[in-house]
Enzyme design. Structure first.
Site, PDB file in Angstrom:
ATOM      1  CB  THR A 126      -0.911   0.020   1.253  1.00 39.09           C
ATOM      2  OG1 THR A 126      -1.563   1.288   1.350  1.00 39.09           O
ATOM      3  CG2 THR A 126      -0.115  -0.193   2.524  1.00 39.09           C
ATOM      4  CE1 TYR A 166      -3.802  -2.248   5.150  1.00 35.30           C
ATOM      5  CE2 TYR A 166      -3.347   0.000   4.416  1.00 35.30           C
ATOM      6  CZ  TYR A 166      -3.672  -1.322   4.124  1.00 35.30           C
ATOM      7  OH  TYR A 166      -3.839  -1.715   2.821  1.00 35.30           O
TER       8      TYR A 166
END
Length: 340
Positions: A126, A166
């Site tokens: 990501t 995350y």
């Protein structure tokens, strides 16, 4: 070709599975079906490929190492998509986020290493590994933010700053993937994703914002924007992402051991407000909006510099945001029963 796709019943995974089955590959989908929409995607795959001996579904969890050994044994390609995908969820439950993203990826890598058949290994990371990027100048315009010092977007050489649990878990995972290429000679590739969207995506407020906006607008629901809506992302339609997987695999001698930004790049960007405006024009309605506080660690603007992918394996996106969103609108309208 024998392909294992972890998280293969998710948005990206179900589209990839369908594509590779149509190309004649053997595909094993490994998924715990925990994410909303995965059971519907699995049902779609099973109906579309009923009777195919080349399609196998195994319900399992990457957090349990013993479940991975049988499924990696014969794989020639492993596409590791299984993961916890939302920043908000990682803040609420960082332990689960770590166990799924960091430990889960480690488990898949270890299963691959211990079998020793060295399949091609593709991992989806990501842009959140770059953090909030607070040192970068951002200029506020009427409906969007811009980064004047990075007209081509953020390159892979950008210093990492794992902002949010995350970001930490995905960043940890991608560094393991890269190092297993160096230490154990596993031909692995990391994709640092921006915002991908398309059919079979059950987006919500926490993840998959383009699909979430489209679904909400078609169902006549209000949309909550966290921040002022001028946040900008480069967006990538699923068909272009599938081409990226295919091309990176085909060029594995060049791509192995590398990390690539994969997104729409500077030519394919949208702010939240611009997407609302586009949808209102397409649907002929006014979308009710509500506004909330910014999410922690949210980047005012993130755009991927995708030149490295083009240089190494010739990939660049082709489907413009307006065209991709039209495809998504058509799919949602034709499948409204999936969302009601």
């Amino acid at each position: 070709m024998k392909i294992l796709i972890t998280g293969g019943a998710g948005f990206i995974g179900s589209n990839l599975t369908d594509y590779y089955l149509r190309q004649g590959a053997e595909v094993v989908v490994f998924d715990n079906l925990s994410r909303p929409g995965t059971e519907k995607n699995l049902d779609w795959l099973q109906r579309n490929h009923r009777g195919s001996r080349r399609f196998t579904f195994i319900k399992g969890d990457v957090r349990r190492m013993e479940e991975l050994h049988p499924v990696v044994r014969d794989a020639e390609v492993v596409i590791h998509l299984a993961g916890q995908v939302a920043v908000t969820n990682s803040i609420a439950d960082p332990r689960t986020d770590f166990e799924v993203n960091a430990l889960g990826t480690f488990n898949v890598l270890e299963a691959v290493r211990l079998y020793g058949n060295n399949p091609i290994f593709i991992f989806v990371s990501t842009n959140k590994v770059y953090g909030k990027m607070e040192d970068i100048a951002v200029v506020e315009h009427n409906k969007r933010y811009i980064m004047p010092d990075y007209p081509e977007g953020i390159p892979e050489e950008r210093c990492l700053d794992f902002h949010s649990p995350y970001g930490c878990s995905k960043g940890t995972a991608e560094q393991y993937v890269r190092d297993y290429a160096r230490i154990y000679d596993i031909p692995s590739v990391v994709f640092r994703m921006s915002c991908q969207y398309g059919i079979r995506q059950f987006g919500n407020e926490d993840q998959g914002w383009v699909a979430h906006f489209v679904i909400s607008a078609i169902l006549g629901k209000s949309i909550t924007i966290y921040g002022n809506g001028k946040q900008v992302r480069d967006v990538l339609y699923i068909d272009d992402l599938i081409r990226a997987f295919e091309m990176a695999i085909a060029s594995i001698d060049k791509t192995k051991g590398n990390i690539y930004n994969i997104g729409g790049g500077p030519g394919f960007t949208l702010s939240l407000l611009e997407l609302v405006e586009l949808l209102e024009g397409r649907l002929g309605c006014t979308i009710p909006l509500e506004f909330g506080e910014w999410h922690a660690g949210d980047q005012p603007v993130y755009i991927s510099n995708i030149r490295k992918a083009y240089r190494d394996f010739g990939w660049s996106p082709q489907i413009k945001p307006a065209d991709g969103i039209d495809k998504l609108i058509t799919w949602v309208k034709e499948n409204k029963e999936l969302f009601e």
